[in-house]
Structures are given as C-alpha cells and as structure tokens.
Scaffold this active site. Sequence first.
Site, PDB file in Angstrom:
ATOM      1  N   SER A 169      -7.707  -7.912  51.036  1.00  0.00           N
ATOM      2  CA  SER A 169      -6.716  -6.857  50.792  1.00  0.00           C
ATOM      3  C   SER A 169      -5.968  -6.502  52.059  1.00  0.00           C
ATOM      4  CB  SER A 169      -7.440  -5.602  50.283  1.00  0.00           C
ATOM      5  OG  SER A 169      -6.593  -4.476  50.340  1.00  0.00           O
ATOM      6  N   TYR A 173     -13.401   0.964  51.442  1.00  0.00           N
ATOM      7  CA  TYR A 173     -12.972  -0.204  50.647  1.00  0.00           C
ATOM      8  C   TYR A 173     -12.421  -1.294  51.583  1.00  0.00           C
ATOM      9  CZ  TYR A 173      -9.747  -3.148  48.047  1.00  0.00           C
ATOM     10  OH  TYR A 173      -9.058  -4.237  47.551  1.00  0.00           O
ATOM     11  N   LYS A 226     -14.000  -5.108  52.688  1.00  0.00           N
ATOM     12  CA  LYS A 226     -13.231  -6.348  52.557  1.00  0.00           C
ATOM     13  C   LYS A 226     -13.197  -7.085  53.904  1.00  0.00           C
ATOM     14  CE  LYS A 226     -11.945  -6.633  48.271  1.00  0.00           C
ATOM     15  NZ  LYS A 226     -12.371  -7.782  47.454  1.00  0.00           N
TER      16      LYS A 226
HETATM   17  C1  WQD Z   1       1.797   3.405  46.872  1.00  0.00           C
HETATM   18  C2  WQD Z   1       2.698   4.486  47.441  1.00  0.00           C
HETATM   19  C3  WQD Z   1       1.665   6.641  47.679  1.00  0.00           C
HETATM   20  C4  WQD Z   1       1.342   7.571  43.395  1.00  0.00           C
HETATM   21  C5  WQD Z   1      -2.912   0.090  47.754  1.00  0.00           C
HETATM   22  C6  WQD Z   1      -4.258  -0.016  47.078  1.00  0.00           C
HETATM   23  C7  WQD Z   1      -4.508  -1.420  46.685  1.00  0.00           C
HETATM   24  C8  WQD Z   1      -4.301  -2.367  47.851  1.00  0.00           C
HETATM   25  C9  WQD Z   1      -2.964  -2.127  48.519  1.00  0.00           C
HETATM   26  C10 WQD Z   1      -5.395  -4.429  47.218  1.00  0.00           C
HETATM   27  C11 WQD Z   1       1.971   5.375  48.460  1.00  0.00           C
HETATM   28  C12 WQD Z   1       2.844   6.678  46.693  1.00  0.00           C
HETATM   29  C13 WQD Z   1       1.567   6.933  44.615  1.00  0.00           C
HETATM   30  C14 WQD Z   1       2.161   8.682  43.021  1.00  0.00           C
HETATM   31  C15 WQD Z   1       3.367   8.460  45.075  1.00  0.00           C
HETATM   32  N1  WQD Z   1      -4.280  -3.710  47.395  1.00  0.00           N
HETATM   33  N2  WQD Z   1       2.568   7.382  45.431  1.00  0.00           N
HETATM   34  N3  WQD Z   1       3.152   9.076  43.874  1.00  0.00           N
HETATM   35  O1  WQD Z   1      -1.618   3.499  48.676  1.00  0.00           O
HETATM   36  O2  WQD Z   1      -0.322   1.330  49.012  1.00  0.00           O
HETATM   37  O3  WQD Z   1      -2.762   1.373  48.261  1.00  0.00           O
HETATM   38  O4  WQD Z   1      -2.887  -0.768  48.865  1.00  0.00           O
HETATM   39  O5  WQD Z   1      -6.492  -4.086  47.485  1.00  0.00           O
HETATM   40  O6  WQD Z   1      -3.608  -1.759  45.616  1.00  0.00           O
HETATM   41  O7  WQD Z   1      -5.207   0.410  47.989  1.00  0.00           O
HETATM   42  O8  WQD Z   1      -0.930   2.010  46.705  1.00  0.00           O
HETATM   43  O9  WQD Z   1       0.000   2.615  44.483  1.00  0.00           O
HETATM   44  O10 WQD Z   1      -1.723   4.150  45.561  1.00  0.00           O
HETATM   45  O11 WQD Z   1       0.594   4.055  46.467  1.00  0.00           O
HETATM   46  O12 WQD Z   1       4.257   8.859  45.833  1.00  0.00           O
HETATM   47  O13 WQD Z   1       1.996   9.291  41.926  1.00  0.00           O
HETATM   48  O14 WQD Z   1       3.108   5.336  46.385  1.00  0.00           O
HETATM   49  O15 WQD Z   1       1.661   7.802  48.491  1.00  0.00           O
HETATM   50  O16 WQD Z   1       2.872   5.683  49.504  1.00  0.00           O
HETATM   51  P1  WQD Z   1      -1.339   2.095  48.249  1.00  0.00           P
HETATM   52  P2  WQD Z   1      -0.563   3.236  45.712  1.00  0.00           P
END
Ligand code: WQD
Length: 326
Positions: free
Chosen positions: A119, A142, A146
């Site tokens: 990841s 997490y 990884k």
């Molecule tokens: C994305 C952005 C939030 C919800 C992921 C996961 C996992 C990993 C990659 C594999 C952030 C914003 C979210 C909402 C928002 N991949 N947001 N309103 O945080 O990049 O994490 O990283 O393991 O998929 O860990 O993904 O989808 O949670 O958030 O503004 O209702 O959207 O703050 O900036 P994130 P996410």
Amino acid sequence: MRIAITGGAGYIGSHTVDALMTRGDEVVVVDDLSTGDVARIGTAELIDLDLASDRAGATLGRQLRDRRVDAVIHFAALKRVDESIESPGLYYHVNLASTLAVIDAMRDAAVPSLVLSSSAAVYGEVDGMVDESHPTRPLNPYGATKLACETLVDAVARSGALRAASLRYFNVAGAGRPELGDRTIVNLIAIVIDQLSRGETPLVFGDDYETPDGSCVRDYVHVADVASAHVAVLDWLETTTGHRPLNIGTGRGTSVLEVIDVISAAMGSDIKPAIRSRRVGDPANVVSRVDAIARLTGWSATYDLDATVRSSIEAYRWWSASSPVR
Ligand code: WQD
C-alpha cells in the site's frame, strides 16, 4: 500458469482472479471468507483456510505442492486504517502471521514467485509525487504492517528462496463488473456516492491545504487496472530475481472537490459539498510516480477518473438493488 491467490474472494483479489482466468491461467483461491464472498470467485477452486491460524503454513504448503502451483499472489490481510489504530495487535498478528504462512508454504512447495499486496500507506507523510525510493515512515499500524511484510519478503528474496514484487496501491476504486464492486463504504468515492444517493451532503475534510483548490489530492486508480498490473508483474517476475516494490497508480492527482464534482455530474446531482475541518493524519498531496512499473513490465493505467467513478456508481446501484448496501 497455476496461481494461488490468497484473499481472492475480496475486492481487488476477485478482480485479479477474473483477469487471470479470463486469459486462461488456472487459479486456486485461498480465503477464509471472513470478509470475502465466495460468489466473487466464479468457477475458481476455493481452499477455505485462515492463514493466521496455527499450522496454516504447513497446510497451505501441502495444498500448493499437490496442485503444482507456479506463483502466489498474497492479498489476504486486514486493511482498515481506522481499525488498525484501535487494534494494532490484531493487525500485526493477522497481517504478519498470514505472510509468514505464505512464505513457509512456498518454501515447502518450492513455489518461486510471490506478488505481495502492499500500500501507499507505507510512505506515511508525503507531499506530491512519490516514487519507490521515497522514505517509508508509515503513520498508522496498517501501513506499518504492510511495510513489515515487505521487509520480511525482501529478506527471504535476498536469501534466494524466492523472487517477489510488493505492489503499493494508491487510491483504488471502481468495479470491473458491478457484482465485483467494493461494498465497504469507507473511502471517498463510495462515501460520496452513498451520500448523494440518499440526498445527503458530501463533506470535505479541509479546504485549507497547500493544493490548487485547498482540498487534498490523491491518485485514484481503477481496480481493473490494479488487477491487470498484477498479471503484468507475474509475467515479469518470470524474468527476474530478488524483490522489488512497485507503485500502482495513474500518476495523476485529483482533489477531493474535483472528485465530488465528477461524481455529482455522473449522478446528475446538484447537492453542493460542505466544508469541514481537516481529518487528523491526512497528507495534503499523495500521487504515484509510475515510471518503474511501466519500464519493467509495460503496464500503465488505462481508465480515467470519470470511468472509475461511473463503474463505482453502477456497482453501488447494483448492490443497492440486490441487497442492503450498508
Ligand atoms: C481520500 C481523501 C480524505 C471522505 C487510503 C486508504 C487506502 C490506501 C490508500 C491501500 C482524504 C478525503 C474522505 C470524506 C473527505 N490504499 N475525504 N470526505 O485517506 O487517501 O487513504 O490510502 O491500502 O485506500 O488508506 O483515502 O478515501 O479515506 O480519503 O474529504 O467523506 O478524501 O480526507 O483527503 P486515503 P480516503
């Protein structure tokens, strides 16, 4: 090839099962169905096994040897960032024990090739484009598990016992087919689709970041592209030795506000998002450099964000029509 896919009944795993079987490879899925769904694996054989359980390595080794498996793709793991913060011991136990079991089984059955599901979370604090040489300082358990699995696989590969690649996924979304869509509503695209479907207002966690529109930027990659990357890497591993981490993304960044606009347009919604305070632990800008995998395997992402979003919407509506989504 004959490939064993752990976690093959899960979201990314089932897309990879589908891609490999479509091209004619033989696939056996190893999954305890704790979070996966057997309906996702089609006609693939299932070995129902909890890889974190006692003697799982010996059990799997016999299964791999009996089937003369050529390679393993290891997806089976716990993957919720929030849950890992609440239960770090569980995450270290499950994610490391299952990887150790896979390595033991591959040794017993003399299986040479391993693709490890990793990841972008291994990088931790990042600002902008990230290549595989970026320091790895995970910010949550997490991501730390990884990275620990990558370190373990690297050591085994350096001993000459196997050749391996650790694939570092950025933000995976979409569905190759509606029935393979991700039913967990924990990431941005799924959350916003669910909210707009219910007439609720999407929430933007911060619009005061150092980014073009102030909201966070991420690299959203279609799950079907992620699956095809696993196929390309499997073939490439046949030609190499050692261990190599590889980013899996599009190389393009999209902000939260832009993602919401794309979803709203695709759904014909005029509900405007509301701005909320930042979410703890969110880096401003995390986008993948994808030169390495392109150079080594020829793979690159083919779907754009609109296609990814539309496939997510189609999958959401399919699941909503066939069963309660939450
Ligand atoms: C994305 C952005 C939030 C919800 C992921 C996961 C996992 C990993 C990659 C594999 C952030 C914003 C979210 C909402 C928002 N991949 N947001 N309103 O945080 O990049 O994490 O990283 O393991 O998929 O860990 O993904 O989808 O949670 O958030 O503004 O209702 O959207 O703050 O900036 P994130 P996410």
